[in-house]
Design an enzyme around this catalytic site. Structure first.
Site, PDB file in Angstrom:
ATOM      1  CD  GLU A   1      -2.733  -1.289   2.284  1.00 38.24           C
ATOM      2  OE1 GLU A   1      -2.566  -0.628   3.359  1.00 38.24           O
ATOM      3  OE2 GLU A   1      -3.914  -1.709   2.206  1.00 38.24           O
ATOM      4  CB  VAL A   2       4.030   2.077  -1.990  1.00 38.81           C
ATOM      5  CG1 VAL A   2       4.818   3.241  -1.949  1.00 38.81           C
ATOM      6  CG2 VAL A   2       4.795   1.095  -1.139  1.00 38.81           C
TER       7      VAL A   2
END
Length: 690
Positions: A329-330
């Site tokens: 979840e960058v």
């Protein structure tokens, strides 16, 4: 004479039928014996001999049962006839009966005696035949047993699935006692970035997890790791002490549990980038969620963090073989000025490979693991050109029940071409709501069962297969989020899912399910006595009665959470009915201070009692939770779940008391409030035409 004979035959009809049946059975036995003797003289027909022998024994067994039944019926019939004769002699004086000597010649008693003798003769013949065909019957029984096992496999699966439905356990095709093998590795995820338990409590869980089939722990420390030196500011004020953490890791190794540390190195770095002095390393200045991959200072910081964590674990865990770098979840990747010249996928792959290369160069015995979600949208050629398969092992995570909705067969094929092996991740808590109080046990169990089916189907694609499954238990969705379900409250879900994953299926037999080996119950669960399954799960329920009556580490907090959940539901319904659905304590009534005192008094009648009950729940939380959590976690839990309801009840009580103060009320129509006048547009026609 004829009438007397007919009466006699009618009264003895059952006897005549039994005589005829006996003669027929005797003829069948003689015929079977004749065939047996004939087939025994034909040595080349071995198969026919065995079949006839089996038929003979079956018919012989049937004849014995029928003869025994006939004897019982004859005795009962004789007693009945004697009673009828006595009654008829008294009531029918004009009917002529047969002479006494003719009645004595009736075949009833001699037939019974002959049948009894015939039964004994049958037993002798059966014993002789058994010795004669002992060898053939052993082989026949072996073949029959094999056929029975072949037939019982499908029947056993059908019965198994029926029992699962009775218990409320999800049924997944192909998963059962005869299904695929369980995964080789079963790791339990401990998320310590929220509500970190005391290590003394976690030590109590180690033997239980091992008994249920766990092989390791995935520990996500975040700011609970005792960073030191230049990184001391990264540790929380209540972070674990070095000595107590070393003692815990040694205990885990003593119980045969591997440890895989998880250090976030890309996204979810809020605990670092929120601090003063580190904000310049953010991808976006307004968000501390992810680090900028283009800054060398950021890479130096991450290498320093990894070094402290790895060197701390290396001498304490003999089974330290993997390190997890996070990288899930960058958000907002490639938006800072230094990153805009490169594509987001290139930035991600380059950053991950650099970190993996650093780890593998200094600790070649370590394998690097990352979450897979950032890889899902990448093309096969892009992954192949980066050679990322030589650096990391992906951990494929899906917490929904439809796993193929997120990881389609084409993506499985891509992963298998890039990576020699991979991990998968299910959930036991923290996946179905960011602020839940109690995890939905049935949904988590179904997620794990479906992962077992996927492992069996997709594992063969990979050169080295799939390493194992990690049961994740998130405590916060990110560093800034409120708490998810507490670990003690999730223990029933964890134990049920872990025992299922370790066995490869959910065992419906209470004596065979490892779950009951770790629960301490005042009774022995057995569905045969009560008629109810020993475990009952329902879609709309958060728990099973089994966990409410048995004891295990954290069971008091679990039972407290169930009561708190019920009380919170009661208060929410109460406030909704009295404030939103009521016509006397609504916002309109409050704004105009206009309501019926009698109605208002009735609406706030139970509010003081509910406030006291919630205050009592606060005291109970402090008393029960101190053995597992520090005062910071207890305070956060109370402030998140209990305090808002107490405030809402106080607010409702204050508003009600305000409405009760008034003794006179204005005439209608009531004037508009000043704010409402500002919101409403003036009417251009004050007096519309009819």
């Amino acid at each position: 004479m004829h009438s007397n004979l007919l009466i006699f035959i009618w009264r003895r009809k059952l006897s005549f039928l039994l005589v005829v049946s006996g003669l027929v059975l005797l003829a069948l036995w003689s015929w079977a014996l004749l065939i047996e003797n004939t087939s025994s003289r034909t040595p080349q027909l071995v198969t026919t001999q065995r079949s006839d022998a089996g038929t003979y024994h079956q018919e012989l067994h049937i004849i014995q049962k029928l003869i025994a039944q006939a004897n019982r019926v004859l005795r009962a019939d004789r007693q009945k006839d004697n009673l009828l004769e006595l009654k008829e002699k008294k009531s029918l004086g004009n009917v002529r009966f047969l002479p006494t000597q003719q009645t004595k010649r009736a075949p009833r008693l001699p037939l019974a005696e002959s049948l009894l003798l015939e039964q004994e003769r049958f037993k002798i013949l059966e014993q002789q035949q058994r010795h004669r065909h002992a060898g053939g019957m052993e082989e026949l029984n072996a073949n029959a047993g094999e056929d029975e096992r072949m037939l019982s496999s499908a029947e056993r699966q059908t019965q198994y699935e029926h029992e699962l439905q009775r218990m409320g356990v999800p049924v997944v095709a192909g998963i059962g006692p005869d299904g695929p093998r369980p995964p080789n590795e079963r790791f339990i995820h401990l998320d310590l970035k929220g509500a970190p338990p005391k290590l003394s409590f976690l030590k109590q869980l180690l033997p239980i997890l091992r008994t249920l089939g766990a092989t390791g722990l995935l520990i996500e420390y975040e700011d609970m790791f005792p960073f030191s030196g230049a990184l001391e500011a990264l540790a929380a004020r209540n972070a674990y002490k070095e000595e107590e953490l070393k003692d815990f890791l040694e205990s885990a190794a003593m119980h045969g549990l591997s440890v895989m540390p998880l250090v976030q190195t890309f996204g979810h770095l809020e605990y670092v980038l929120k601090l003063a002095g580190f904000e310049h390393l953010r991808e976006l200045q307004e968000s501390p969620q992810s680090i900028c991959p283009s800054q060398t200072q950021g890479m130096a910081l991450l290498e320093h963090m990894l070094t402290q964590v790895i060197e701390f674990h290396m001498p304490l865990s003999s089974k330290l073989t993997h390190l997890h770098l996070g990288c899930d979840e960058v958000q907002r990747l490639g938006e800072c000025p230094a990153c805009r010249q490169r594509m987001p996928n290139e930035l991600f792959l380059s950053h991950v490979i650099s970190l993996a290369h650093f780890v593998r160069q200094r600790w070649p015995q370590l394998q690097v693991v990352i979450w897979d979600d950032q890889l899902r949208q990448m093309a096969l050629s892009e992954l192949q050109n980066s050679q990322i398969g030589s650096y990391v092992e992906p951990m494929i995570w899906v917490y929904a029940n439809d796993i193929y909705r997120f990881i389609q067969p084409q993506l499985w094929n891509t992963y298998a071409k890039i990576f020699p092996t991979a991990w998968v991740a299910s959930s036991y808590k923290g996946a179905f709501g960011e602020s839940l109080l109690v995890p939905p046990l049935q949904q988590h169990l179904e997620n794990n069962l479906r992962w077992l089916a996927v492992l069996a189907k997709e594992g063969g694609r990979f050169v080295k297969g799939l390493r194992g499954l990690v049961l994740t238990g998130w405590q916060r969705y990110d560093h800034f989020a409120t708490l998810c379900e507490l670990l003690p409250v999730a223990m029933p879900s964890l134990m049920t899912s872990l025992s299922t994953v370790a066995k490869g299926y959910f065992s419906t037999n209470p004596r065979d399910n490892d779950l009951l080996r770790v629960l301490q119950c005042v009774f022995q669960p057995d569905s045969r006595r009560s008629g109810h399954p020993w475990l009952e799960l329902h879609p709309n329920a958060h728990h099973s009665q089994l966990f409410a009556v048995c004891t295990y580490p954290g069971h008091l907090i679990y039972k407290y959470a169930l009561r708190l959940y019920g009380k919170l539901q009661e208060i929410s319904t109460y406030l909704q009915q009295t404030r939103e659905h009521s016509a006397w304590l609504s916002d309109y009534n409050v704004r105009h201070n206009f309501s019926s005192p009698l109605r208002v008094r009735d609406l706030i009648l139970h509010t003081p009692r509910l406030i006291e009950e919630m205050r009592s729940m606060v005291g109970e939380a402090q008393q029960l939770m101190w053995e597992v959590y520090d005062e910071y976690t207890v305070s956060e839990f109370v402030e998140q779940h209990i305090y808002p309801k107490i405030e809402a009840l106080h607010r409702q009580l204050e508003l009600g008391e305000m409405l009760l103060q008034r003794r006179t009320w204005p005439q209608r129509p009531l004037p508009l409030t000043l704010r409402l006048q500002e919101e409403m547009q003036p009417n251009p026609q004050e007096h519309p035409q009819p």
